[in-house]
Design an enzyme around this catalytic site. Sequence first.
Site, short mmCIF file in Angstrom:
data_model
loop_
_atom_site.label_atom_id
_atom_site.label_comp_id
_atom_site.label_asym_id
_atom_site.label_seq_id
_atom_site.Cartn_x
_atom_site.Cartn_y
_atom_site.Cartn_z
N LYS A 194 0.82 -1.30 -0.15
CA LYS A 194 0.07 -0.06 -0.08
C LYS A 194 0.89 1.36 -0.20
CE LYS A 194 -3.43 -2.91 0.05
NZ LYS A 194 -4.51 -3.26 1.01
C1 LIG Z 1 -5.47 -4.25 1.69
C2 LIG Z 1 -6.69 -4.17 1.65
C3 LIG Z 1 -7.54 -4.55 2.72
C4 LIG Z 1 -6.75 -5.32 4.03
O1 LIG Z 1 -5.85 -4.50 4.45
P1 LIG Z 1 -4.80 -5.64 5.41
O2 LIG Z 1 -4.03 -4.43 6.04
O3 LIG Z 1 -4.06 -6.26 4.50
O4 LIG Z 1 -5.37 -6.19 6.23
C5 LIG Z 1 -8.82 -4.36 2.78
N1 LIG Z 1 -9.41 -3.85 1.74
C6 LIG Z 1 -8.83 -3.47 0.34
C7 LIG Z 1 -9.31 -2.66 -0.50
C8 LIG Z 1 -7.27 -3.66 0.40
O5 LIG Z 1 -6.73 -3.42 -0.62
#
Ligand SMILES: *Cc1c(COP(=O)(O)O)cnc(C)c1O
Length: 386
Positions: A194
């Site tokens: 991210k």
């Molecule tokens: C990455 C992501 C999540 C989950 O996040 P984590 O930190 O991996 O638990 C939820 N929704 C979307 C759209 C994501 O891209």
Amino acid sequence: MTEGFLPYGRQTIEDDDIAAVAAALRGDLLTTGPTVEAFETAFREVVGARHAVACSSGTAALHMTMLAAGIGPGDVCIVPSITFLATANCAAYVGADVVFADVDRDSGLMTAETLAGALDRAKGRRVRAVLPVHLRGDVCDMPALAVLAREAGAVLVEDAPHALGSCFVHGNELDQVGDCAHSAMSTFSFHPVKTIATGEGGMVTTNDAGLAERLRRARSHGMTRTPGADPWLYEMAEPGFNYRLPDINCALGLSQLAKLPRFIARRRALAAAYETALAPLAPIVRPAARPEGSRPVLHLMTVLIDFAAAGKSRRQVVDALAARGIGSQVHYIPVHTQPYWRARNGALDLPGAQAWYDRCLSLPLYPAMADGDVARVVETLADVLA
Ligand SMILES: *Cc1c(COP(=O)(O)O)cnc(C)c1O
């Protein structure tokens, strides 16, 4: 020099990030210390929200929004089918049902039209939450979704892990994703792919003090303390979880957040270079469609490929790219087709989600990519499709 493997996404960790973590490790409190609040304050200032609650992942963030909104058995959450599993799982965690919304076939996003379709299918049931996803960083038309959610009596929760830094323009207004101008809460993730990384980590933003209070309670066992009471006393009205984000990770988050303007500029420059380089590959390859008003910081460089016209399967293209050092990924498999949801909800035909899934492929995009990498990816893709 350009022969290294390019993953579809990766973190940017520099010496000062490492130094920030090392300093946190030398501190007195590895968790529940002052760096948590420092990270929350910096984050809410960046996105323009009144409250920010840090937590252990984007998934925990989603779960906490369900708990804070009081969603439970018999309630319905509306989730777009093109998203990560977690967006729908959070409803299952609290015993709620999911009605999947279709998405626009070219942007992959929930729209007023696809939300209206889902609300129609949910007619007569208690729709309590709508969870739009700003897929790859492009922003849903929140003002339009907010009108429909309000009419349905549902809270809007933006699942925004892809969209840190993205904005939406409507009329003379510019909304920053996370400012919750049209929603009750927004969730973020700091997973390494991210926009900023804390290892694992997440955040919920809101402008509602009551929701912020319930989010904090859900994050730490459901415990509350009354100011002025005996120092050992705490009370629990309802069981919560341990979804805390340690100071170690918050120190990394603070260090990363300071770099956000640079990460944003780099992602925007790379995305612009991709758009120019990809233009000659149309109509076989086109970038995902940009919704009107969306001013994204792209998290994913997703293109739509007409595999049939190219005479290649997606598997052939993915394998050929990988053989030449280029990673790619599919975002996402329509969640309504997962065995769990099919068993629970029955078969469902969502043509926009299917058309999106049939064509989508995400190409490498992350700040540490070199200037020549975009040309290398696009030339290789053109070669593989030829
Ligand atoms: C990455 C992501 C999540 C989950 O996040 P984590 O930190 O991996 O638990 C939820 N929704 C979307 C759209 C994501 O891209």
